[in-house]
Design a protein around this motif. Sequence first.
Motif, PDB file in Angstrom:
ATOM      1  N   CYS A  18       0.872  -1.181   0.000  1.00 27.46           N
ATOM      2  CA  CYS A  18       0.000   0.000   0.000  1.00 27.46           C
ATOM      3  C   CYS A  18       0.909   1.230   0.000  1.00 27.46           C
ATOM      4  O   CYS A  18       1.215   1.775   1.072  1.00 27.46           O
ATOM      5  N   TRP A  34       1.534   4.137   2.766  1.00 25.05           N
ATOM      6  CA  TRP A  34       0.931   3.767   4.032  1.00 25.05           C
ATOM      7  C   TRP A  34       2.002   3.328   5.033  1.00 25.05           C
ATOM      8  O   TRP A  34       3.023   2.768   4.671  1.00 25.05           O
ATOM      9  N   HIS A  91      -5.650  -7.356   4.241  1.00 24.07           N
ATOM     10  CA  HIS A  91      -4.845  -6.440   5.047  1.00 24.07           C
ATOM     11  C   HIS A  91      -3.955  -7.191   6.029  1.00 24.07           C
ATOM     12  O   HIS A  91      -2.926  -6.646   6.463  1.00 24.07           O
ATOM     13  N   ASP A 134      -0.930  -7.458   4.114  1.00 20.58           N
ATOM     14  CA  ASP A 134      -0.206  -6.189   4.170  1.00 20.58           C
ATOM     15  C   ASP A 134       0.638  -6.089   5.441  1.00 20.58           C
ATOM     16  O   ASP A 134       1.797  -5.661   5.401  1.00 20.58           O
ATOM     17  N   VAL A 172      -5.609  -0.009  -5.258  1.00 18.16           N
ATOM     18  CA  VAL A 172      -5.659  -0.681  -3.960  1.00 18.16           C
ATOM     19  C   VAL A 172      -6.591   0.045  -3.004  1.00 18.16           C
ATOM     20  O   VAL A 172      -7.317  -0.564  -2.238  1.00 18.16           O
ATOM     21  N   ASN A 173      -6.609   1.366  -3.067  1.00 17.44           N
ATOM     22  CA  ASN A 173      -7.361   2.149  -2.084  1.00 17.44           C
ATOM     23  C   ASN A 173      -8.428   2.996  -2.756  1.00 17.44           C
ATOM     24  O   ASN A 173      -8.507   4.192  -2.550  1.00 17.44           O
TER      25      ASN A 173
END
Length: 249
Positions: free
Chosen positions: A33, A36, A123, A126, A242-243
């Motif tokens: 990400c 992030w 996540h 992630d 992704v976001n």
Amino acid sequence: MDAGGYLDELQLQGRLLRSSAHQCPLSAAVPSCPGWTVARLLGHVTRVHRWAVSILRGGRPDAFQFSPPEDEAELFDAYDAGLAQLLDQLLATPDRAAIWTITPAASAKLFWARRLAHETAIHRVDAQLAAGFGVQGFEPAFAVDGIEELLTGSGAARFDRSRLPGERSISLTPLDSNASWTLLVGPQLLSCRPQAVDDADLSVFGLASDLYCWAWNRAGTEEVSLRGDLALADLWRQDFRVNARAQSA
């Protein structure tokens, strides 16, 4: 999978996410990400969990507000509380409750149990990538379900198709499952059909867990096998957002 199976996965993936986030500084970068940190990741998942609780309680999806705490201990406490609230609320929600869903669904409870299980699972990957100690694989059945949820739900719309020169087809085949799919994409086209086709412009093969992560841009091409137009794989990696939503992976 039934709602109970998704709740089990949600609890498992939520626990793994927390433990992985605890293994590195909150300031650590999350490579999957861009931009992030682990703190932002943890705050995002906490927000998503609480957003879903609000919806399950009849709230409007655009009326929810929540700001994750900045203090490390408080952030982990908020994450724990949000996950517990979500699990409890999903258990308490009737199967046929009239609740808003992102896409039409026969059962809002099943929709949200599935959506949040996969949101948390991706996540979790992630967090493990940020921690740098390796990514734990998924059970094939759950990974296959996750690929299908992505391709047949709202997830495939994250692929920015504006740079495609025309209509293209992408087939995904998990080698440890009987399932497969063909995604038809173009500047004005987006649809998914069950079963891979032999003449797809790009065919992607791999174990279900690896293919699940690849489709969500959490695994590289070295973890799957590609056949056909490799430029399509590059576009997917570059243009899959992704976001795309504030409350989504």
